[in-house]
Motif scaffolding. Structure first.
Motif, PDB file in Angstrom:
ATOM      1  N   UNK A 177       1.016  -1.182   0.009  1.00 15.36           N
ATOM      2  CA  UNK A 177       0.030   0.087   0.041  1.00 15.36           C
ATOM      3  C   UNK A 177       0.920   1.300  -0.083  1.00 15.36           C
ATOM      4  N   UNK A 178       1.773   1.077   0.790  1.00 13.71           N
ATOM      5  CA  UNK A 178       2.820   2.393   0.933  1.00 13.71           C
ATOM      6  C   UNK A 178       3.597   2.624  -0.411  1.00 13.71           C
ATOM      7  N   UNK A 179       3.910   1.726  -1.239  1.00 15.57           N
ATOM      8  CA  UNK A 179       4.431   1.945  -2.437  1.00 15.57           C
ATOM      9  C   UNK A 179       3.656   3.158  -3.400  1.00 15.57           C
ATOM     10  N   UNK A 180       2.310   2.771  -3.229  1.00 19.62           N
ATOM     11  CA  UNK A 180       1.395   3.850  -4.014  1.00 19.62           C
ATOM     12  C   UNK A 180       1.261   5.088  -3.293  1.00 19.62           C
ATOM     13  N   UNK A 181       1.466   5.249  -2.325  1.00 23.21           N
ATOM     14  CA  UNK A 181       1.598   6.481  -1.326  1.00 23.21           C
ATOM     15  C   UNK A 181       2.859   7.206  -1.300  1.00 23.21           C
ATOM     16  N   UNK A 182       3.796   6.483  -1.594  1.00 20.38           N
ATOM     17  CA  UNK A 182       5.097   7.150  -1.310  1.00 20.38           C
ATOM     18  C   UNK A 182       5.569   8.615  -1.761  1.00 20.38           C
ATOM     19  N   UNK A 183       4.969   8.656  -3.074  1.00 23.33           N
ATOM     20  CA  UNK A 183       5.271   9.986  -3.482  1.00 23.33           C
ATOM     21  C   UNK A 183       4.341  11.432  -2.982  1.00 23.33           C
ATOM     22  N   UNK A 184       3.642  10.871  -2.016  1.00 25.95           N
ATOM     23  CA  UNK A 184       2.607  11.926  -1.396  1.00 25.95           C
ATOM     24  C   UNK A 184       3.524  12.596  -0.498  1.00 25.95           C
ATOM     25  N   UNK A 185       4.481  12.237   0.140  1.00 27.66           N
ATOM     26  CA  UNK A 185       5.364  13.032   0.974  1.00 27.66           C
ATOM     27  C   UNK A 185       6.417  13.883   0.369  1.00 27.66           C
ATOM     28  N   UNK A 186       6.213  15.204   0.568  1.00 27.58           N
ATOM     29  CA  UNK A 186       6.943  16.159  -0.295  1.00 27.58           C
ATOM     30  C   UNK A 186       8.577  16.092   0.377  1.00 27.58           C
ATOM     31  N   UNK A 187       9.415  16.388  -0.735  1.00 32.19           N
ATOM     32  CA  UNK A 187      10.891  16.360  -0.431  1.00 32.19           C
ATOM     33  C   UNK A 187      11.318  17.139   0.719  1.00 32.19           C
ATOM     34  N   UNK A 188      10.444  18.670   0.666  1.00 36.07           N
ATOM     35  CA  UNK A 188      10.990  19.464   1.398  1.00 36.07           C
ATOM     36  C   UNK A 188      10.804  19.134   2.935  1.00 36.07           C
ATOM     37  N   UNK A 189       9.875  18.339   3.248  1.00 37.77           N
ATOM     38  CA  UNK A 189       9.398  17.990   4.442  1.00 37.77           C
ATOM     39  C   UNK A 189      10.530  16.849   4.819  1.00 37.77           C
ATOM     40  N   UNK A 190      10.914  15.778   4.047  1.00 38.33           N
ATOM     41  CA  UNK A 190      11.856  14.856   4.439  1.00 38.33           C
ATOM     42  C   UNK A 190      13.279  15.744   4.524  1.00 38.33           C
ATOM     43  N   UNK A 191      13.440  16.849   3.816  1.00 30.65           N
ATOM     44  CA  UNK A 191      14.985  17.449   4.098  1.00 30.65           C
ATOM     45  C   UNK A 191      14.892  18.253   5.382  1.00 30.65           C
ATOM     46  N   UNK A 192      13.836  18.767   5.764  1.00 30.78           N
ATOM     47  CA  UNK A 192      13.504  19.501   7.017  1.00 30.78           C
ATOM     48  C   UNK A 192      13.840  18.471   8.050  1.00 30.78           C
ATOM     49  N   UNK A 193      13.486  17.394   8.132  1.00 36.11           N
ATOM     50  CA  UNK A 193      13.314  16.316   9.203  1.00 36.11           C
ATOM     51  C   UNK A 193      14.793  15.934   9.174  1.00 36.11           C
ATOM     52  N   UNK A 194      15.291  15.680   8.051  1.00 32.33           N
ATOM     53  CA  UNK A 194      16.893  15.356   7.990  1.00 32.33           C
ATOM     54  C   UNK A 194      17.789  16.247   8.671  1.00 32.33           C
ATOM     55  N   UNK A 195      17.565  17.531   8.466  1.00 32.57           N
ATOM     56  CA  UNK A 195      18.435  18.510   9.110  1.00 32.57           C
ATOM     57  C   UNK A 195      18.305  18.574  10.446  1.00 32.57           C
ATOM     58  N   UNK A 196      16.953  18.236  10.961  1.00 35.84           N
ATOM     59  CA  UNK A 196      16.766  18.053  12.509  1.00 35.84           C
ATOM     60  C   UNK A 196      17.543  16.958  13.387  1.00 35.84           C
ATOM     61  N   UNK A 197      17.453  15.946  12.282  1.00 36.25           N
ATOM     62  CA  UNK A 197      18.019  14.590  12.912  1.00 36.25           C
ATOM     63  C   UNK A 197      19.586  14.633  12.899  1.00 36.25           C
ATOM     64  N   UNK A 256      21.283  17.072  13.668  1.00 37.69           N
ATOM     65  CA  UNK A 256      21.863  18.034  14.581  1.00 37.69           C
ATOM     66  C   UNK A 256      22.380  17.204  15.859  1.00 37.69           C
ATOM     67  N   UNK A 257      23.492  17.126  16.096  1.00 37.96           N
ATOM     68  CA  UNK A 257      23.960  16.270  17.112  1.00 37.96           C
ATOM     69  C   UNK A 257      23.745  16.748  18.501  1.00 37.96           C
ATOM     70  N   UNK A 258      23.731  18.007  18.492  1.00 39.26           N
ATOM     71  CA  UNK A 258      23.506  18.746  19.826  1.00 39.26           C
ATOM     72  C   UNK A 258      22.083  18.842  20.325  1.00 39.26           C
ATOM     73  N   UNK A 259      21.163  18.089  19.526  1.00 40.51           N
ATOM     74  CA  UNK A 259      19.628  18.120  19.498  1.00 40.51           C
ATOM     75  C   UNK A 259      19.436  16.793  20.737  1.00 40.51           C
ATOM     76  N   UNK A 260      18.684  17.125  21.534  1.00 38.17           N
ATOM     77  CA  UNK A 260      18.492  15.869  22.457  1.00 38.17           C
ATOM     78  C   UNK A 260      17.323  14.752  21.836  1.00 38.17           C
ATOM     79  N   UNK A 261      17.421  13.550  22.024  1.00 33.91           N
ATOM     80  CA  UNK A 261      16.487  12.801  21.114  1.00 33.91           C
ATOM     81  C   UNK A 261      15.110  12.928  21.465  1.00 33.91           C
ATOM     82  N   UNK A 262      14.755  13.478  22.600  1.00 33.31           N
ATOM     83  CA  UNK A 262      13.478  13.889  22.809  1.00 33.31           C
ATOM     84  C   UNK A 262      12.908  15.051  22.009  1.00 33.31           C
ATOM     85  N   UNK A 263      13.791  15.867  21.762  1.00 34.41           N
ATOM     86  CA  UNK A 263      13.432  17.055  20.833  1.00 34.41           C
ATOM     87  C   UNK A 263      13.291  16.466  19.435  1.00 34.41           C
ATOM     88  N   UNK A 264      14.145  15.411  18.863  1.00 31.63           N
ATOM     89  CA  UNK A 264      14.013  15.035  17.466  1.00 31.63           C
ATOM     90  C   UNK A 264      12.566  14.226  17.693  1.00 31.63           C
TER      91      UNK A 264
END
Length: 190
Positions: A87-107, A109-117
């Protein structure tokens, strides 16, 4: 590792194994090796999982004392993961690249506590859910579970070095937000 974490880890791991994406498969295999040994409270090391292969894919076979049919439970979870991945294969493109890139930037950040992530993953999931048109056949909770695992997969695809981090954060997120649903999934197919 408690039963809920085991089941959620197994579900997510098998979902990712069903991916045709070879970018993070090496890291995923290493994670699989890591998950075969689980540190329990009290510092005791114990094998809770046995890594199995069927020629193409790896999966965990849960071994637990008192579990009536751990092989059956593991098979149920693997089958659920396969169906969700389809089912996910059909939905995969619905997640915008900018959302993924923003999350990657947060993750990254080694100084950010896991709870904040974790909080940022939750906020990202709220954003993703607001932009989705969910079919009634799929249902809100199933869509949220799928999109959470797809988001983790996209992060792993674009930043394989974050695989362990996003894997564990995703397992925690699912257990905090979708635990009843995931429990029902495995019991309904039992």
């Amino acid at each position: 590792m408690d039963q809920d974490n085991r089941q959620t880890s197994l579900l997510l791991y098998n979902f990712l194994q069903c991916s045709s994406n070879d970018v993070f498969q090496t890291e995923l295999k290493e994670l699989g090796n890591e998950l075969t040994r689980v540190v329990l409270q009290g510092g005791r090391l114990e094998d809770d999982y046995e890594l199995q292969t069927d020629g193409n894919r790896c999966y965990f076979q849960m071994r637990e004392e008192g579990e009536l049919d751990s092989e059956g439970q593991e098979e149920i979870i693997r089958n659920i993961a396969i169906k969700l991945a389809q089912i996910g294969d059909e939905m995969e493109d619905s997640i915008q690249p900018n959302v993924v890139n923003d999350l990657i930037s947060w993750l990254r950040n080694v100084n950010l506590p896991t709870e904040e992530k974790r909080r940022h993953l939750a906020a990202t999931m709220d954003k993703v859910m607001q932009t989705q048109t969910i079919s009634q056949d799929l249902g809100q909770e199933k869509a949220k579970l799928l999109l959470t695992m797809l988001l983790a997969k996209k992060v792993m695809t674009h930043a394989p070095s974050l695989l362990r981090s996003i894997f564990y954060i995703t397992v925690d997120y699912i257990n905090q937000n979708l635990l009843t649903y995931t429990r029902n999934l495995t019991h309904d197919m039992d």
